[in-house]
Design a protein around this motif. Structure first.
Motif, PDB file in Angstrom:
ATOM      1  N   THR A  39      30.376   5.067  -4.989  1.00 38.77           N
ATOM      2  CA  THR A  39      30.808   6.437  -5.476  1.00 38.77           C
ATOM      3  C   THR A  39      32.244   6.307  -6.297  1.00 38.77           C
ATOM      4  O   THR A  39      32.346   6.928  -7.422  1.00 38.77           O
ATOM      5  N   PRO A  40      33.144   5.656  -5.816  1.00 43.56           N
ATOM      6  CA  PRO A  40      34.537   6.010  -6.211  1.00 43.56           C
ATOM      7  C   PRO A  40      34.681   4.753  -7.580  1.00 43.56           C
ATOM      8  O   PRO A  40      35.617   4.871  -8.005  1.00 43.56           O
ATOM      9  N   ILE A  41      33.679   3.796  -7.667  1.00 41.97           N
ATOM     10  CA  ILE A  41      33.935   2.774  -8.792  1.00 41.97           C
ATOM     11  C   ILE A  41      34.302   3.320  -9.945  1.00 41.97           C
ATOM     12  O   ILE A  41      35.213   3.041 -10.750  1.00 41.97           O
ATOM     13  N   GLY A  42      33.463   4.449 -10.499  1.00 45.59           N
ATOM     14  CA  GLY A  42      33.792   5.051 -11.775  1.00 45.59           C
ATOM     15  C   GLY A  42      35.045   5.642 -11.835  1.00 45.59           C
ATOM     16  O   GLY A  42      35.991   5.665 -12.805  1.00 45.59           O
ATOM     17  N   THR A  43      35.684   6.383 -10.740  1.00 45.58           N
ATOM     18  CA  THR A  43      36.926   7.105 -10.906  1.00 45.58           C
ATOM     19  C   THR A  43      38.025   5.856 -10.891  1.00 45.58           C
ATOM     20  O   THR A  43      38.862   6.057 -11.642  1.00 45.58           O
ATOM     21  N   TYR A  44      37.828   4.742 -10.151  1.00 43.14           N
ATOM     22  CA  TYR A  44      38.767   3.873 -10.455  1.00 43.14           C
ATOM     23  C   TYR A  44      39.019   3.186 -11.608  1.00 43.14           C
ATOM     24  O   TYR A  44      40.104   2.729 -12.217  1.00 43.14           O
ATOM     25  N   THR A  45      37.752   2.855 -12.563  1.00 42.37           N
ATOM     26  CA  THR A  45      37.775   2.470 -13.940  1.00 42.37           C
ATOM     27  C   THR A  45      38.385   3.715 -14.858  1.00 42.37           C
ATOM     28  O   THR A  45      39.370   2.998 -15.408  1.00 42.37           O
ATOM     29  N   LYS A  46      38.194   4.909 -14.298  1.00 39.68           N
ATOM     30  CA  LYS A  46      39.054   5.757 -15.071  1.00 39.68           C
ATOM     31  C   LYS A  46      40.576   5.956 -14.934  1.00 39.68           C
ATOM     32  O   LYS A  46      41.242   5.946 -15.868  1.00 39.68           O
ATOM     33  N   LEU A  47      40.845   5.593 -13.671  1.00 42.21           N
ATOM     34  CA  LEU A  47      42.482   5.524 -13.447  1.00 42.21           C
ATOM     35  C   LEU A  47      43.001   4.271 -14.155  1.00 42.21           C
ATOM     36  O   LEU A  47      44.061   4.332 -14.386  1.00 42.21           O
ATOM     37  N   GLN A 129      43.688  12.339   0.286  1.00 41.53           N
ATOM     38  CA  GLN A 129      42.689  11.328   0.874  1.00 41.53           C
ATOM     39  C   GLN A 129      41.595  11.416  -0.041  1.00 41.53           C
ATOM     40  O   GLN A 129      40.609  12.442  -0.267  1.00 41.53           O
ATOM     41  N   ILE A 130      40.947  10.271  -0.724  1.00 38.64           N
ATOM     42  CA  ILE A 130      39.725  10.098  -1.411  1.00 38.64           C
ATOM     43  C   ILE A 130      38.716   9.880  -0.596  1.00 38.64           C
ATOM     44  O   ILE A 130      38.755   8.756   0.361  1.00 38.64           O
ATOM     45  N   LEU A 131      37.620  10.447  -0.558  1.00 39.64           N
ATOM     46  CA  LEU A 131      36.507  10.554   0.329  1.00 39.64           C
ATOM     47  C   LEU A 131      35.098  10.280  -0.387  1.00 39.64           C
ATOM     48  O   LEU A 131      34.994  11.096  -1.326  1.00 39.64           O
ATOM     49  N   GLY A 132      34.188   9.437   0.016  1.00 43.05           N
ATOM     50  CA  GLY A 132      32.849   9.588  -0.136  1.00 43.05           C
ATOM     51  C   GLY A 132      32.059  10.075   1.089  1.00 43.05           C
ATOM     52  O   GLY A 132      32.509  10.357   2.097  1.00 43.05           O
ATOM     53  N   ILE A 133      30.981  10.138   0.949  1.00 44.04           N
ATOM     54  CA  ILE A 133      30.001  10.565   2.275  1.00 44.04           C
ATOM     55  C   ILE A 133      28.796   9.730   2.453  1.00 44.04           C
ATOM     56  O   ILE A 133      28.076   9.317   1.362  1.00 44.04           O
ATOM     57  N   GLY A 134      28.547   9.322   3.447  1.00 39.99           N
ATOM     58  CA  GLY A 134      27.311   8.545   3.816  1.00 39.99           C
ATOM     59  C   GLY A 134      26.098   9.676   3.791  1.00 39.99           C
ATOM     60  O   GLY A 134      26.344  10.711   4.071  1.00 39.99           O
ATOM     61  N   SER A 135      24.789   9.169   3.327  1.00 37.20           N
ATOM     62  CA  SER A 135      23.597  10.079   3.700  1.00 37.20           C
ATOM     63  C   SER A 135      23.453  10.672   5.108  1.00 37.20           C
ATOM     64  O   SER A 135      23.051  11.670   5.244  1.00 37.20           O
ATOM     65  N   ASN A 136      24.165   9.799   6.196  1.00 36.72           N
ATOM     66  CA  ASN A 136      24.026  10.253   7.391  1.00 36.72           C
ATOM     67  C   ASN A 136      25.317  11.282   7.778  1.00 36.72           C
ATOM     68  O   ASN A 136      25.406  11.678   8.924  1.00 36.72           O
ATOM     69  N   GLY A 137      25.945  11.463   6.737  1.00 40.97           N
ATOM     70  CA  GLY A 137      27.469  12.354   7.135  1.00 40.97           C
ATOM     71  C   GLY A 137      28.303  11.599   7.421  1.00 40.97           C
ATOM     72  O   GLY A 137      29.437  12.360   7.792  1.00 40.97           O
ATOM     73  N   HIS A 138      28.543  10.073   7.381  1.00 40.25           N
ATOM     74  CA  HIS A 138      29.654   9.610   7.756  1.00 40.25           C
ATOM     75  C   HIS A 138      30.926   9.611   6.541  1.00 40.25           C
ATOM     76  O   HIS A 138      30.474   9.533   5.350  1.00 40.25           O
ATOM     77  N   LEU A 196      34.132  13.042  -3.201  1.00 43.13           N
ATOM     78  CA  LEU A 196      33.236  12.789  -4.238  1.00 43.13           C
ATOM     79  C   LEU A 196      31.555  12.670  -3.446  1.00 43.13           C
ATOM     80  O   LEU A 196      31.424  11.663  -2.999  1.00 43.13           O
ATOM     81  N   ILE A 197      30.918  13.345  -4.419  1.00 43.37           N
ATOM     82  CA  ILE A 197      29.561  13.403  -3.980  1.00 43.37           C
ATOM     83  C   ILE A 197      28.795  13.061  -5.280  1.00 43.37           C
ATOM     84  O   ILE A 197      28.733  13.914  -6.167  1.00 43.37           O
ATOM     85  N   SER A 198      27.943  12.217  -5.332  1.00 46.14           N
ATOM     86  CA  SER A 198      27.225  11.810  -6.647  1.00 46.14           C
ATOM     87  C   SER A 198      25.647  11.259  -6.168  1.00 46.14           C
ATOM     88  O   SER A 198      25.685  10.677  -5.419  1.00 46.14           O
ATOM     89  N   GLY A 199      24.669  11.913  -7.018  1.00 43.40           N
ATOM     90  CA  GLY A 199      23.380  11.308  -7.100  1.00 43.40           C
ATOM     91  C   GLY A 199      22.528  11.974  -6.109  1.00 43.40           C
ATOM     92  O   GLY A 199      22.763  12.729  -5.118  1.00 43.40           O
TER      93      GLY A 199
END
Ligand code: GLP
Length: 245
Positions: A39-47, A129-138, A196-199
């Motif tokens: 998920t955050p790869i695109g954000t890092y590219t933009k940074l 804090q930048i966060l992603g989320i796992g499909s099980n909510g992790h 960040l939540i995508s897809g």
């Protein structure tokens, strides 16, 4: 929780990067918590693009990553240290000594947990804090069932998490079975959180996050109690749940 809707992954990445670089520019000193995963790869590219175009400087920034696989050294291509160097740090003017990631190959992993938690506190805590989320909510590698009071600790990865991350490894067998992760309490101490939540793959997790049930069986549900959470989600993740907005 504030929700920002993005049309697609690219827009989500741009909005998130604008948010982060804006904070970096307006802060004298900033501690940023960072996440890995797709998920955050695109954000890092933009940074990186912003750093090159607008000279946003990271000399005032320190970073703390959420987690690392146990058993992988920092130069292993699948380690999160390697991921962060390649996808972000090597392209910014940040001092490498200010980038912190738990060591997955520390001789004493329990001591590494204590030291990591202490280092975050000594540096003044995490501002954003930048966060992603796992499909099980992790969140981080805090799998369902993790105590909301947890500090940095060792975890056994859920089979679904290993399967989800197997795409980065040669095979499922090569995915480590354990990880070191900031705890839920560590994450909740951050002054601000950007999730960040995508897809489509994350649609169910997103809907569950918006339900009003706080449970350790869905770690991300604790975020509802944090006073300063911004979610940037793309349309695919929102699905028909746009009525939340
Ligand atoms: C990984 C990471 C998490 C990340 C999550 C989602 O296991 N430890 O920090 O948020 O999984 O990953 P992705 O963005 O690839 O879906």
């Amino acid at each position: 929780m504030k929700i920002i809707e993005a049309g697609d992954y690219q827009e989500m990445s741009r909005l998130a990067a604008d948010y982060i670089s804006g904070k970096v520019r307006s802060s004298e000193k900033i501690n940023i918590g960072l996440a890995t995963g797709g998920t955050p790869i695109g954000t890092y590219t933009k940074l990186i693009e912003d750093h090159q175009k607008n000279q946003t400087s990271y000399t005032n920034a320190s970073t703390f990553n959420l987690d690392e696989y146990v058993g992988l050294s920092g130069d292993h291509p699948n380690s999160y240290r390697h991921y962060m160097n390649e996808k972000l740090f090597n392209h910014l003017d940040i001092k490498k000594s200010n980038t912190h990631i738990p060591r997955g190959d520390a001789r004493d992993m329990l001591q590494e947990c204590l030291d990591y938690e202490k280092k975050i506190a000594e540096c003044g805590g995490i501002d954003l804090q930048i966060l992603g989320i796992g499909s099980n909510g992790h969140i981080g590698f805090n799998e369902p069932g993790t105590s909301f009071n947890s500090n940095t600790h060792l975890v056994r990865l859920a089979p679904s998490t290993r399967e989800a991350n197997a795409r980065y490894f040669e095979s499922l067998e090569k995915v480590p079975t354990k990880a070191i992760t900031m705890g839920i309490s560590t994450i909740m101490k951050s002054k601000e959180i950007l999730l960040l939540i995508s897809g489509e793959r994350k649609r169910e997790a997103f809907a569950r996050l918006m339900e009003n049930e706080e449970t350790e069986n869905f770690p991300a549900s604790i975020l509802r109690n944090h006073p300063q959470v911004t979610i940037v989600a793309d349309k695919a993740a929102l699905g028909n749940n746009s009525w939340f907005l």
